[in-house]
Each structure stands twice: as structure tokens, then as C-alpha cells.
Design an enzyme around this catalytic site. Structure first.
Site, PDB file in Angstrom:
ATOM      1  N   HIS A 158       8.631 -25.271  -6.629  1.00  0.00           N
ATOM      2  CA  HIS A 158       8.457 -24.340  -5.529  1.00  0.00           C
ATOM      3  C   HIS A 158       8.647 -22.895  -5.992  1.00  0.00           C
ATOM      4  O   HIS A 158       7.847 -22.017  -5.676  1.00  0.00           O
ATOM      5  CB  HIS A 158       9.442 -24.664  -4.406  1.00  0.00           C
ATOM      6  CG  HIS A 158       9.325 -23.742  -3.237  1.00  0.00           C
ATOM      7  ND1 HIS A 158       8.454 -23.970  -2.196  1.00  0.00           N
ATOM      8  CD2 HIS A 158       9.949 -22.580  -2.946  1.00  0.00           C
ATOM      9  CE1 HIS A 158       8.554 -22.988  -1.311  1.00  0.00           C
ATOM     10  NE2 HIS A 158       9.448 -22.128  -1.747  1.00  0.00           N
TER      11      HIS A 158
ATOM     12  N   GLU B 278      -1.727 -12.514  -4.158  1.00  0.00           N
ATOM     13  CA  GLU B 278      -1.228 -11.162  -3.898  1.00  0.00           C
ATOM     14  C   GLU B 278      -0.231 -10.750  -4.972  1.00  0.00           C
ATOM     15  O   GLU B 278       0.497 -11.563  -5.501  1.00  0.00           O
ATOM     16  CB  GLU B 278      -0.598 -11.086  -2.502  1.00  0.00           C
ATOM     17  CG  GLU B 278       0.506 -12.103  -2.255  1.00  0.00           C
ATOM     18  CD  GLU B 278       1.873 -11.487  -2.089  1.00  0.00           C
ATOM     19  OE1 GLU B 278       2.068 -10.345  -2.529  1.00  0.00           O
ATOM     20  OE2 GLU B 278       2.757 -12.150  -1.544  1.00  0.00           O
ATOM     21  N   PRO B 279      -0.240  -9.472  -5.320  1.00  0.00           N
ATOM     22  CA  PRO B 279       0.568  -9.039  -6.463  1.00  0.00           C
ATOM     23  C   PRO B 279       2.018  -8.705  -6.155  1.00  0.00           C
ATOM     24  O   PRO B 279       2.825  -8.617  -7.064  1.00  0.00           O
ATOM     25  CB  PRO B 279      -0.173  -7.791  -6.943  1.00  0.00           C
ATOM     26  CG  PRO B 279      -0.847  -7.267  -5.728  1.00  0.00           C
ATOM     27  CD  PRO B 279      -1.110  -8.414  -4.814  1.00  0.00           C
TER      28      PRO B 279
ATOM     29  N   ARG C 264       9.455 -14.647   3.825  1.00  0.00           N
ATOM     30  CA  ARG C 264      10.321 -15.783   3.488  1.00  0.00           C
ATOM     31  C   ARG C 264      11.752 -15.355   3.222  1.00  0.00           C
ATOM     32  O   ARG C 264      12.004 -14.228   2.820  1.00  0.00           O
ATOM     33  CB  ARG C 264       9.773 -16.535   2.275  1.00  0.00           C
ATOM     34  CG  ARG C 264       9.893 -15.766   0.974  1.00  0.00           C
ATOM     35  CD  ARG C 264       9.292 -16.535  -0.196  1.00  0.00           C
ATOM     36  NE  ARG C 264       7.857 -16.663  -0.084  1.00  0.00           N
ATOM     37  CZ  ARG C 264       7.215 -17.822   0.023  1.00  0.00           C
ATOM     38  NH1 ARG C 264       7.866 -18.958   0.011  1.00  0.00           N
ATOM     39  NH2 ARG C 264       5.909 -17.850   0.127  1.00  0.00           N
TER      40      ARG C 264
ATOM     41  N   GLY D 112     -21.974  10.730   6.437  1.00  0.00           N
ATOM     42  CA  GLY D 112     -20.953  10.642   7.485  1.00  0.00           C
ATOM     43  C   GLY D 112     -19.603  10.881   6.852  1.00  0.00           C
ATOM     44  O   GLY D 112     -19.301  10.339   5.787  1.00  0.00           O
ATOM     45  N   ALA D 113     -18.790  11.725   7.496  1.00  0.00           N
ATOM     46  CA  ALA D 113     -17.512  12.094   6.859  1.00  0.00           C
ATOM     47  C   ALA D 113     -16.336  11.505   7.603  1.00  0.00           C
ATOM     48  O   ALA D 113     -15.235  12.030   7.559  1.00  0.00           O
ATOM     49  CB  ALA D 113     -17.405  13.621   6.796  1.00  0.00           C
ATOM     50  N   GLY D 114     -16.544  10.399   8.300  1.00  0.00           N
ATOM     51  CA  GLY D 114     -15.453   9.793   9.065  1.00  0.00           C
ATOM     52  C   GLY D 114     -14.511   8.994   8.190  1.00  0.00           C
ATOM     53  O   GLY D 114     -14.640   8.958   6.969  1.00  0.00           O
TER      54      GLY D 114
ATOM     55  N   THR E  90      11.985 -11.698   1.718  1.00  0.00           N
ATOM     56  CA  THR E  90      10.838 -10.804   1.908  1.00  0.00           C
ATOM     57  C   THR E  90      10.411 -10.892   3.362  1.00  0.00           C
ATOM     58  O   THR E  90      11.001 -11.657   4.125  1.00  0.00           O
ATOM     59  CB  THR E  90       9.653 -11.217   1.025  1.00  0.00           C
ATOM     60  OG1 THR E  90       9.078 -12.411   1.576  1.00  0.00           O
ATOM     61  CG2 THR E  90      10.078 -11.466  -0.397  1.00  0.00           C
ATOM     62  N   CYS E  91       9.357 -10.170   3.735  1.00  0.00           N
ATOM     63  CA  CYS E  91       8.954 -10.222   5.136  1.00  0.00           C
ATOM     64  C   CYS E  91       8.406 -11.596   5.510  1.00  0.00           C
ATOM     65  O   CYS E  91       8.329 -11.938   6.673  1.00  0.00           O
ATOM     66  CB  CYS E  91       7.938  -9.135   5.458  1.00  0.00           C
ATOM     67  SG  CYS E  91       6.583  -9.092   4.299  1.00  0.00           S
TER      68      CYS E  91
END
Lengths: 422, 262
Positions: free
Chosen positions: A98, A113-114, A51, A188-190, A48-49
Site C-alpha cells: 500500500h 499526480e506528482p 488521506r 481574443g485576449a480573455g 494530506t487533503c
């Protein structure tokens, strides 16, 4: 039979090294077929990014590790010294633990994290489809997926929001319980307003109003959110019907004053209001927070919530680690039982072979005999062998659950000469 | 009568209280289940204990405050169990069960000589009156706990630095809702308690307005409920005001009871 793990992750290697050793999907499939040595019986590669890890099953851990390192160097055209200091080596139960921790997102950069579970699953399926896995890794990874699922459902490691927008929704829930019956107003529409508003919409909030100095932008945002646009000058009147206000205008001065809010609260007969001020400079007068049943959070406040959530996740991680340990113990037992099963089978086979041989000899010596006599003698032989085998079988099974099987199994193989020299 | 059974009930409630506190801190499912189990066990035993006492009529004279406390603690647990079935609030046990424990403990303080009740006291009106009044008080206790939890959570949210309680307490709207429901259910109960009490007073003393030990605080409690109702529905007291009022009302009734008992 041993399990070996060689790998690096975001804590041991900088991204420059990680990216050189990573495997794309195509490279992964290729590596799974090309990395073949007599030492490595089963193989799973996780890339993965954050490991790159090689899970191997073989007889000799050191040999597997060495083969893995040379493969990595050859495949990625690197000198071993370039990446060797970043590698970690784990074996047997440490490797098992591990893997379980990784799958349960306990080793990830963002705890809970999923994505990692899906990544581990893909890595396993890729290896399986390439024919590189066997019964041991099948069981191992199945248990890993179970631990991951249990960690997510039984502990709170994935519960608490770690982004500002989610934190705002979480706060709203602590005030209002059921967001579906409540109204949100977006000032505000930002881009920031839009992001926060989208989160609320996704969580099923009731009505949404959008107000902006430029009506066209308000309408554009309202359309994309299936909301209603209102005139900027009208928004103070709408405050009374709003439960949650998200404010992120580019106004240089205050847009909402305590007076406005007091008026709205009077009309609302004291029903709670929640103001989220993500503008810098702030849109809403901080004094608004002093009003009864009114809650105002600015960016700093939201960041406090995010930090507190992160600490909560870490607390929950302790429970998840317990789960992992339990699962590691179960896996150890499973391995041990696997060790004794062949021995038990071999022992029984040897006993049965002896029994049949001696039975034939005895029947031959006996001379003429009828069916009943034959059956009595047969029953005698079966009774003797099964009673004799009972104690060692039970003992082996008990040792397996206590994790002491290997030595005992070997002893029995020696005692009964189950592996005669050819 | 401080029999063995009473002590077991007391112990069960104490352990349940401590376990609920543990759960508030550690929040593991098994701890909550253990606490609930202890509580349920204690409750069943207390039902048996009180039922036995009622059956054998070996109760103290109904004038005795301590007897009421024992029944009150039973009513509080009963109300808790019903509440938690509809509003699954994990934290509630940690607030309300200790109160039931205290009531049970105090009820066992005096050395009690069992007496048989005079015939006048074995009356259905009396029984109903007490039952209703106690359930009303139990509802008041529930409101008190909901109010306390509301004030704690409100404090957390206003401070903008959520602490441990922020995660463990439910939402403000849920607590306010619970407060309101307890009020709506408790008020008729207390009213019934007063009505049946008056009927019994007439039966016993010939007049509807006999002031005995328990009627004054009961009247006061009824007044507090009426005030809270008016506040909530006529004056729009919600959220923080309603919570304060629930806490204040409970304290007033509690104090009045002690003052009256002295």
C-alpha cells in the site's frame, strides 16, 4: 516484528470526516511526539487533503491498531464510532504494498499526480526528525521513494496530459514535433486564451502574436507573454505565417472561414496548420478541418483527447503495479535476511565460545608444548567449527531469500539452545 | 541455397517482426530491446550468409529475381538500422521489418541449383550497380513505411478521436521529414544504379540500352523518384500528398517488378 497501517482516504471517507482527522504541519509534529505507546516502535504519519494514514512498526498488529484508534479519537476529540467505519487496516506485506502504491501515485485521485511523493517524503522526514523511525522504516521508505521514481520514469503514468490546455500542446507536438520553430497566434485576449497561450509559451514555442478587437487588451496580454500585438483587422494576413492558432473570442459568429485558411495555406505552400477553437459559440468554421494538412480541434475534440489520455494512464498503471510487486518481494527478502542475521551471529558466537573453552582445557591437559604444536591444535579447532557451521549458515541464507526464514531461524535457535532460559 | 543459416535468418526476422508488433501494442522497453536484439542477430547472420555466397560465387545467375530479394531484404534492414540511429522512431520496426521478412521468405522459395557464374558476370560494375540499385529500393521501402505511418497518424488527428495509434506513432512533421530525407538519399543511389547498370550493359552487350530483366522496373522506379522529387520541391507536395505519393510509387514499382518477372 510487524508493520501495521491504519488509515482513511478519499474513497473510504467523505471530506467532512477527513478534515476532522487531518493533521496540520504543527499538529503533525505534536502528534509524532505525543503518540507514544510501548507497542509502537516506529511511526510515520501521512496526512494530506485526501488521506490520513498511520504507519507503525511493532510486535503486535492488533495492539498497534487499537492504540492508534484511541489516539486519533483522543487527539481530535471524536468518538471512535464517528470515524471507525471509514478506516482500513493493513499489515505486513499488504501495508508495504500500500505504501509503495501511494508513493507511486497509484492510489491517488488523479493517477500519476506528482504531489504525493513530496508529501510522503515530508511525512517521513518529519517522523525521522522527531526520532520516531528506525532501521526498518528507513529502509522501507527509501524503497518507497525508489519505486515512485521508477514508476514515473519507466512507465507512462505521469506522461499524458489530463487538462485541456496541456492536451492542446500535446496535439501540437504530434503535428509539429519541435514547437520552438513554430508561431502561435492568439485571437481574443480573455482568460481562456491567456491560459492556453501561456502553456504554449511555457513549452518553448517560437513567436507569439495576439489579436483582439480592443487593441489595448491585446497589447496588455502581449506584454505579459513577451509577444507581439497586432491589429484585429490585420490578423487574416498574419495567418500565413502562423502555424498554431488559439481562438477564444467572445464573437457571436464565425471569425475564421475556410476561405481565409485556404488562402493562408496557398501562401504557406501546404505547410500544416493547427487550429484550437476553445470559444463557445465556436469561432472557427468546422469545415476548416476538411482542408488538407489543416487540423481543427474544438472543446469537444480536446475533451476526447483528455479522456483518451486518462485511459492511457490507466494502461500504464498496470506496468507500475508490476514494479510495485517486484519491490514488495525485494522488501520481503530484506526483512527475512534481517531475521536470520542475528541467528547466524548467535550460532557463530556460541560455536566460538565452546571452541575457546575446549581449546584452553585441552592445552592445559597437554602440559608443556611449543608454539608450533599450539598452532596446529588451534587450527584443528577452527577447522572443525567452521566446517560444522558452514551448512547451517548457507541454509539459513538460502531460506532468507526464499522467504521461509523465520521458522528455520527459530528451529536453529531451538536446536542449538541459542536462547537459554535465564 | 536454403541452408540452415538461411532458415535461422528467416526465423530471426520473423520473430523480430512479431516482437516489434508486440512492442507497438504493449510498449514495454524490454520488448523493444528484445526485438532489436533479434533483428541485429539476424542481420549479422544474413551478412555472413550473403558474404559467403558472394565469396564462393555460388550465387544464382544474376538474372534471377529471387537472388535480388535476398539482397534487398539485407539492404532494407541496413537502411532501417541507419534510420533508427538518427530518427529514434520506435514504431518503424513494426512496419519495415515484416517487409524485409517477406522479401527474405520469397527469396528462399525456389529450389536453387548453385551454378558458377560465367566470367562476364564477375564484374565490379555489375556488383556496384546492384548494390546501388538495392539501396535505392530500400530507401523507397523506407519512404513507403513513413508514408503509411503518416497517413495513419493523419487519420487519427483528423478524426479528433485519438486511438491507440495516436500514441504509438511519431509526429506528422517527423514522418514527413523522414519521407523527404529518404527521397533525397535514395534518388542519387538509384541514379547511380542506372548509370553503373548502363556501363555494365555496354560491357556485356555492347550497348548502353540493353533491356534485361531488371532494367525496366529500375527505370520506372527512377521515374517515380524523379516525380516525387519534383512534386516535393517544385509543386510543394508536403504532408498528405507526399505520403500518398510515396505509398503509390512503391506499389507501382512493386507491381512492375512482379509483372516483369512473370
Amino acid at each position: 516484528m510487524a508493520i501495521a497501517l491504519v488509515g482513511l482516504n478519499h474513497t473510504t471517507a467523505p471530506v467532512a470526516v477527513r478534515e476532522r482527522l487531518a493533521f496540520s504541519d504543527a499538529a503533525l509534529a505534536d502528534a509524532l511526539t505525543t503518540f507514544r505507546t510501548p507497542e509502537v516502535e516506529e511511526l510515520v504519519i501521512l496526512s494530506t487533503c485526501n488521506r490520513v494514514e498511520f504507519y507503525m512498526q511493532g510486535r503486535d498488529v492488533a495492539a498497534c491498531n487499537a492504540d492508534c484508534e484511541s489516539f486519533l479519537a483522543a487527539y481530535h476529540a471524536l468518538a471512535q464510532e464517528d470515524f471507525a467505519p471509514c478506516l482500513y487496516y493493513l499489515s505486513d506485506l499488504e501495508a508495504v504494498r500500500h505504501l509503495f502504491r501511494v508513493a507511486a501515485s497509484l492510489d491517488s485521485m488523479v493517477l500519476g499526480e506528482p504531489q504525493i511523493l513530496g508529501q510522503v517524503k515530508s511525512a517521513y522526514y518529519a517522523a525521522r526528525d522527531a526520532g520516531r523511525t528506525g532501521t526498518i522504516f528507513h529502509h522501507l521508505f527509501e524503497r518507497a521513494f525508489n519505486v515512485a521514481k521508477a514508476a514515473r520514469s519507466e512507465t507512462g503514468i505521469s506522461d499524458h496530459a489530463v487538462s485541456v490546455s496541456y492536451a492542446a500542446v500535446q496535439l501540437a507536438r504530434k503535428i509539429f514535433e519541435d514547437l520552438r520553430r513554430h508561431t502561435v497566434m492568439v485571437l481574443g485576449a480573455g482568460e481562456t486564451s491567456e491560459l492556453a497561450a501561456r502553456h504554449f509559451v511555457r513549452q518553448g514555442v517560437g513567436d507569439v502574436f495576439v489579436a483582439n478587437r480592443t487593441m489595448a487588451r491585446a497589447e496588455k496580454l502581449a506584454q505579459s507573454l513577451s509577444a507581439k500585438a497586432i491589429l484585429w483587422d490585420d490578423f487574416p494576413e498574419h495567418l500565413a505565417q502562423t502555424d498554431i492558432v488559439v481562438s477564444s473570442t467572445s464573437a457571436p459568429n464565425l471569425v475564421i472561414t475556410p476561405g481565409m485558411v485556404q488562402e493562408a495555406m496557398r501562401t504557406r505552400r501546404g505547410r500544416a496548420m493547427f487550429f484550437i477553437d476553445i470559444a463557445v459559440p465556436r469561432d472557427i468554421d468546422p469545415a476548416v478541418n476538411t482542408l488538407e494538412n489543416v487540423f481543427l480541434y474544438d472543446i469537444d475534440g480536446l475533451e476526447n483527447v483528455v479522456a483518451a489520455n486518462r485511459r492511457e494512464r490507466e494502461q500504464e498503471a498496470l506496468a507500475a503495479e508490476d514494479l510495485v510487486w517486484r519491490e514488495v518481494r525485494h522488501f520481503r527478502q530484506w526483512l527475512a535476511t534481517r531475521d536470520v542475521v542475528p541467528t547466524i551471529v548467535a550460532l557463530r558466537q556460541q560455536a566460538e565460545a565452546t571452541r575457546l573453552r575446549e581449546l584452553d582445557k585441552a592445552l592445559a591437559k597437554l602440559g608443556p608444548h611449543d608454539e608450533r604444536q599450539r598452532r596446529v591444535i588451534e587450527a584443528l579447532t577452527v577447522a572443525i567449527t567452521s566446517k560444522f557451521l558452514h551448512a547451517p549458515t548457507v541454509h539459513l541464507k538460502r531460506c532468507a531469500s526464499a522467504g521461509q526464514a523465520q521458522n528455520e531461524a527459530q528451529l536453529i535457535r531451538n536446536l542449538f539452545d541459542l536462547d537459554p532460559a535465564p | 541455397m536454403n541452408s540452415l543459416l538461411f532458415h535461422i535468418v528467416l526465423l530471426a526476422y520473423l520473430l523480430a517482426s512479431l516482437t516489434f508488433w508486440f512492442h507497438l501494442g504493449l510498449r514495454r522497453r524490454w520488448i523493444y530491446q528484445l526485438a532489436s536484439g533479434l533483428l541485429a542477430g539476424g542481420f549479422v547472420l544474413q551478412t555472413v550468409l550473403l558474404g559467403y555466397r558472394l565469396w564462393t560465387q555460388t550465387f544464382l545467375s544474376w538474372d534471377h529475381v529471387y537472388a535480388y530479394l535476398g539482397l534487398l531484404s539485407w539492404a532494407i534492414i541496413a537502411v532501417y538500422l541507419i534510420t533508427v540511429w538518427r530518427y529514434p522512431i520506435d514504431a518503424l520496426g513494426a512496419f519495415i521489418v515484416p517487409l524485409a521478412f517477406l522479401a527474405t521468405a520469397v527469396s528462399g522459395v525456389p529450389e536453387i541449383i548453385p551454378t558458377t557464374l560465367p566470367a562476364a558476370f564477375r564484374n565490379l560494375w555489375l556488383g556496384t550497380h546492384i548494390f546501388m540499385a538495392l539501396l535505392g529500393y530500400a530507401a523507397l521501402t523506407l519512404m513507403f513505411c513513413a508514408g503509411v505511418m503518416y497517413l495513419m497518424q493523419e487519420n487519427q488527428l483528423k478524426s479528433k478521436r485519438p486511438g491507440a495509434l495516436y500514441y504509438r506513432l511519431p509526429s506528422l512533421s517527423l514522418l514527413d521529414d523522414l519521407n523527404g530525407r529518404a527521397l533525397i538519399l535514395g534518388f542519387p543511389l538509384l541514379t547511380q544504379g542506372i548509370v553503373t547498370g548502363s556501363v555494365w550493359a555496354k560491357y556485356l552487350h555492347g550497348s548502353y540500352l540493353h533491356w534485361s530483366l531488371t532494367s525496366l522496373p529500375l527505370l520506372l522506379a527512377w521515374l517515380m523518384y524523379a516525380l516525387l522529387l519534383a512534386g516535393r520541391f517544385a509543386l510543394g507536395w508536403r504532408g498528405k500528398k507526399a505520403a500518398f505519393a510515396a505509398v503509390g510509387g512503391f506499389v507501382v514499382v512493386l507491381v512492375s517488378y512482379f509483372v516483369h518477372a512473370l
